[in-house]
Design an enzyme around this catalytic site. Structure first.
Site, mmCIF file in Angstrom:
data_model
loop_
_atom_site.group_PDB
_atom_site.id
_atom_site.type_symbol
_atom_site.label_atom_id
_atom_site.label_comp_id
_atom_site.label_asym_id
_atom_site.label_seq_id
_atom_site.Cartn_x
_atom_site.Cartn_y
_atom_site.Cartn_z
ATOM 1 N N THR A 83 0.919 -1.310 0.047
ATOM 2 C CA THR A 83 -0.114 0.009 -0.104
ATOM 3 C C THR A 83 0.751 1.123 -0.030
ATOM 4 O O THR A 83 1.949 1.183 0.455
ATOM 5 C CB THR A 83 -0.932 0.004 1.323
ATOM 6 O OG1 THR A 83 -1.510 1.425 1.282
ATOM 7 C CG2 THR A 83 -0.119 -0.314 2.482
ATOM 8 N N CYS A 196 -1.887 5.277 -4.809
ATOM 9 C CA CYS A 196 -2.891 4.390 -4.068
ATOM 10 C C CYS A 196 -3.044 3.101 -4.796
ATOM 11 O O CYS A 196 -3.238 3.139 -5.877
ATOM 12 C CB CYS A 196 -3.976 5.013 -3.722
ATOM 13 S SG CYS A 196 -5.350 3.913 -2.911
#
Length: 230
Positions: A83, A196
């Site tokens: 992430t 992201c």
């Protein structure tokens, strides 16, 4: 091949992409029946999301370091945080485990330079867009980084947390992202960093006219390069 320690589940939709890309890349580089030597700890993202929005970053850091150490005990030789946002605590994980963390912003900056792009738009959660932990690593490599205006940042953030982490891919949300990217292109931006790991599920190269930097793919391939390096 070094054993990869993956911190996943943030969200599992993007972790699934990491696992796929890593194994496809290992097979492509090594051939035959090769696949990745890896371990993954998958968080319950509901807990992570709540702590993020409460600003409980110290608790999150403790959780990340703890599970990274568990991966180390299980044999991981380096760490990949699956992430963008949680790279905020990458230095803490390196210090707390003694293991190298393959930093997503470093891998992305290398790819930006390889494509000779000088100015990029950074999209991601508000934590990523408004923080310095990601932006500074790009700027240190001489890359000019722009972020969207405040209202657009909120739109991008809300789509991530209300739709993308749930696996919802809405055409109207894609249109909004493309509109924001095109506005940046109109003022000279030549690349967009999908900062992201869920955004590449929604936005593809074909959707915009400028260079697209899929941080999930870039990061996963960088992990494989490190794993198989002598």
């Amino acid at each position: 091949m070094k054993k990869i320690g993956l911190l996943g589940g943030m969200s599992w939709e993007s972790s699934l992409e990491y696992y796929r890309i890593i194994n496809e890349s290992v097979k492509s580089k090594l051939g035959e029946a090769h696949s990745a030597n890896c371990l993954m700890y998958s968080f319950d993202f509901h807990e992570i999301e709540e702590l993020q929005h409460k600003g409980e970053w110290e608790t999150l850091t403790d959780l990340m370091v703890k599970e990274a150490n568990n991966l180390k005990i299980a044999g991981a030789e380096f760490i990949v945080i699956c992430t963008n946002t949680m790279h905020l605590m990458a230095p803490d994980i390196e210090e707390g485990t003694g293991l190298k963390v393959i930093h997503i912003a470093d891998a992305t900056s290398e790819e930006i330079l390889r494509r000779d792009v000088k100015k990029v738009l950074l999209l991601g959660t508000k934590f990523t867009m408004e923080g310095t932990f990601y932006l500074e690593r790009l700027e240190q490599k001489g890359i000019e980084v722009l972020i969207p205006g405040e209202s657009d940042r909120q739109v991008i953030h809300d789509i991530i947390y209300n739709e993308l982490i749930l696996g919802e891919l809405n055409p109207e949300s894609r249109r909004k992202y493309v509109e924001i990217i095109n506005e940046a292109a109109d003022i000279g931006v030549t690349g967009v960093v999908l900062g992201c790991t869920e955004i590449p599920l929604l936005i593809k190269d074909k959707d915009v006219s400028i260079e697209v930097f899929d941080t999930t793919e870039i990061h996963a391939k960088a992990a494989v390069d490190f794993a198989i390096k002598e």
